[in-house]
Scaffold this motif. Sequence first.
Motif, PDB file in Angstrom:
ATOM      1  N   HIS A 120       0.853  -1.183   0.000  1.00 15.37           N
ATOM      2  CA  HIS A 120       0.000   0.000   0.000  1.00 15.37           C
ATOM      3  C   HIS A 120       0.888   1.231   0.000  1.00 15.37           C
ATOM      4  O   HIS A 120       1.882   1.289   0.722  1.00 15.37           O
ATOM      5  CB  HIS A 120      -0.911   0.038   1.230  1.00 15.37           C
ATOM      6  CG  HIS A 120      -1.802  -1.139   1.331  1.00 15.37           C
ATOM      7  ND1 HIS A 120      -2.903  -1.306   0.535  1.00 15.37           N
ATOM      8  CD2 HIS A 120      -1.751  -2.232   2.133  1.00 15.37           C
ATOM      9  CE1 HIS A 120      -3.495  -2.439   0.834  1.00 15.37           C
ATOM     10  NE2 HIS A 120      -2.815  -3.028   1.795  1.00 15.37           N
ATOM     11  N   GLU A 145      -2.737   0.598  -6.564  1.00 14.19           N
ATOM     12  CA  GLU A 145      -3.989   1.240  -6.165  1.00 14.19           C
ATOM     13  C   GLU A 145      -3.695   2.652  -5.680  1.00 14.19           C
ATOM     14  O   GLU A 145      -2.988   2.833  -4.695  1.00 14.19           O
ATOM     15  CB  GLU A 145      -4.673   0.447  -5.061  1.00 14.19           C
ATOM     16  CG  GLU A 145      -5.278  -0.846  -5.545  1.00 14.19           C
ATOM     17  CD  GLU A 145      -6.168  -1.483  -4.497  1.00 14.19           C
ATOM     18  OE1 GLU A 145      -6.743  -0.753  -3.668  1.00 14.19           O
ATOM     19  OE2 GLU A 145      -6.260  -2.708  -4.512  1.00 14.19           O
ATOM     20  N   ILE A 146      -4.215   3.611  -6.398  1.00 19.45           N
ATOM     21  CA  ILE A 146      -4.115   5.015  -6.001  1.00 19.45           C
ATOM     22  C   ILE A 146      -5.530   5.562  -6.053  1.00 19.45           C
ATOM     23  O   ILE A 146      -6.163   5.566  -7.106  1.00 19.45           O
ATOM     24  CB  ILE A 146      -3.181   5.806  -6.938  1.00 19.45           C
ATOM     25  CG1 ILE A 146      -1.786   5.202  -6.930  1.00 19.45           C
ATOM     26  CG2 ILE A 146      -3.147   7.278  -6.540  1.00 19.45           C
ATOM     27  CD1 ILE A 146      -0.834   5.836  -7.915  1.00 19.45           C
ATOM     28  N   HIS A 147      -6.013   6.023  -4.920  1.00 22.51           N
ATOM     29  CA  HIS A 147      -7.401   6.448  -4.834  1.00 22.51           C
ATOM     30  C   HIS A 147      -7.605   7.911  -5.199  1.00 22.51           C
ATOM     31  O   HIS A 147      -8.712   8.310  -5.512  1.00 22.51           O
ATOM     32  CB  HIS A 147      -7.947   6.162  -3.441  1.00 22.51           C
ATOM     33  CG  HIS A 147      -7.892   4.696  -3.111  1.00 22.51           C
ATOM     34  ND1 HIS A 147      -8.714   3.769  -3.698  1.00 22.51           N
ATOM     35  CD2 HIS A 147      -7.076   3.998  -2.293  1.00 22.51           C
ATOM     36  CE1 HIS A 147      -8.430   2.557  -3.250  1.00 22.51           C
ATOM     37  NE2 HIS A 147      -7.437   2.677  -2.396  1.00 22.51           N
ATOM     38  N   ASN A 148      -6.548   8.692  -5.189  1.00 21.06           N
ATOM     39  CA  ASN A 148      -6.651  10.096  -5.574  1.00 21.06           C
ATOM     40  C   ASN A 148      -6.671  10.174  -7.096  1.00 21.06           C
ATOM     41  O   ASN A 148      -5.706   9.779  -7.757  1.00 21.06           O
ATOM     42  CB  ASN A 148      -5.473  10.875  -5.000  1.00 21.06           C
ATOM     43  CG  ASN A 148      -5.491  12.330  -5.376  1.00 21.06           C
ATOM     44  OD1 ASN A 148      -5.524  12.673  -6.555  1.00 21.06           O
ATOM     45  ND2 ASN A 148      -5.448  13.182  -4.375  1.00 21.06           N
ATOM     46  N   PRO A 149      -7.749  10.695  -7.704  1.00 20.17           N
ATOM     47  CA  PRO A 149      -7.859  10.708  -9.169  1.00 20.17           C
ATOM     48  C   PRO A 149      -6.740  11.480  -9.869  1.00 20.17           C
ATOM     49  O   PRO A 149      -6.266  11.047 -10.917  1.00 20.17           O
ATOM     50  CB  PRO A 149      -9.213  11.374  -9.436  1.00 20.17           C
ATOM     51  CG  PRO A 149      -9.957  11.301  -8.166  1.00 20.17           C
ATOM     52  CD  PRO A 149      -8.946  11.225  -7.064  1.00 20.17           C
ATOM     53  N   ARG A 190      -3.621   9.387  -9.660  1.00 18.60           N
ATOM     54  CA  ARG A 190      -3.808   8.201 -10.512  1.00 18.60           C
ATOM     55  C   ARG A 190      -3.595   8.555 -11.980  1.00 18.60           C
ATOM     56  O   ARG A 190      -2.905   7.837 -12.704  1.00 18.60           O
ATOM     57  CB  ARG A 190      -5.221   7.625 -10.304  1.00 18.60           C
ATOM     58  CG  ARG A 190      -5.496   6.391 -11.119  1.00 18.60           C
ATOM     59  CD  ARG A 190      -4.660   5.266 -10.592  1.00 18.60           C
ATOM     60  NE  ARG A 190      -4.280   4.376 -11.658  1.00 18.60           N
ATOM     61  CZ  ARG A 190      -3.801   3.165 -11.456  1.00 18.60           C
ATOM     62  NH1 ARG A 190      -3.657   2.704 -10.247  1.00 18.60           N
ATOM     63  NH2 ARG A 190      -3.452   2.426 -12.456  1.00 18.60           N
TER      64      ARG A 190
END
Length: 98
Positions: A52, A82-86, A89
């Motif tokens: 992570h 996995e990168i949740h910040n658009p 990403r």
Amino acid sequence: MAKLANISITQEENVFVVRGPLFFASTHEFLHYFESRDYDNETLIINLSDSHILDHSGIEALKTLIINTKKQNRKIAIIGLEIHNPELRNEMDLLLSE
């Protein structure tokens, strides 16, 4: 196997598997691990499925690795990122597609 600040990296055939968090305490050792390796393959494959990215320094370490790999005229593929910040990403996707 290398044990790096709660992160471990193992090579399984042609894939480097990263386990544990990538964050400010592990980024230096993460980058050093890959800088100190000789690769037989044209493409560096990193599996982050069991890792992570916890902070911005983890993103920056990954970006540095991508840029340095491409400077060597090699390809890089990252599995399980996995990168949740658009915005981050999109930035990472652009960097990987160049």
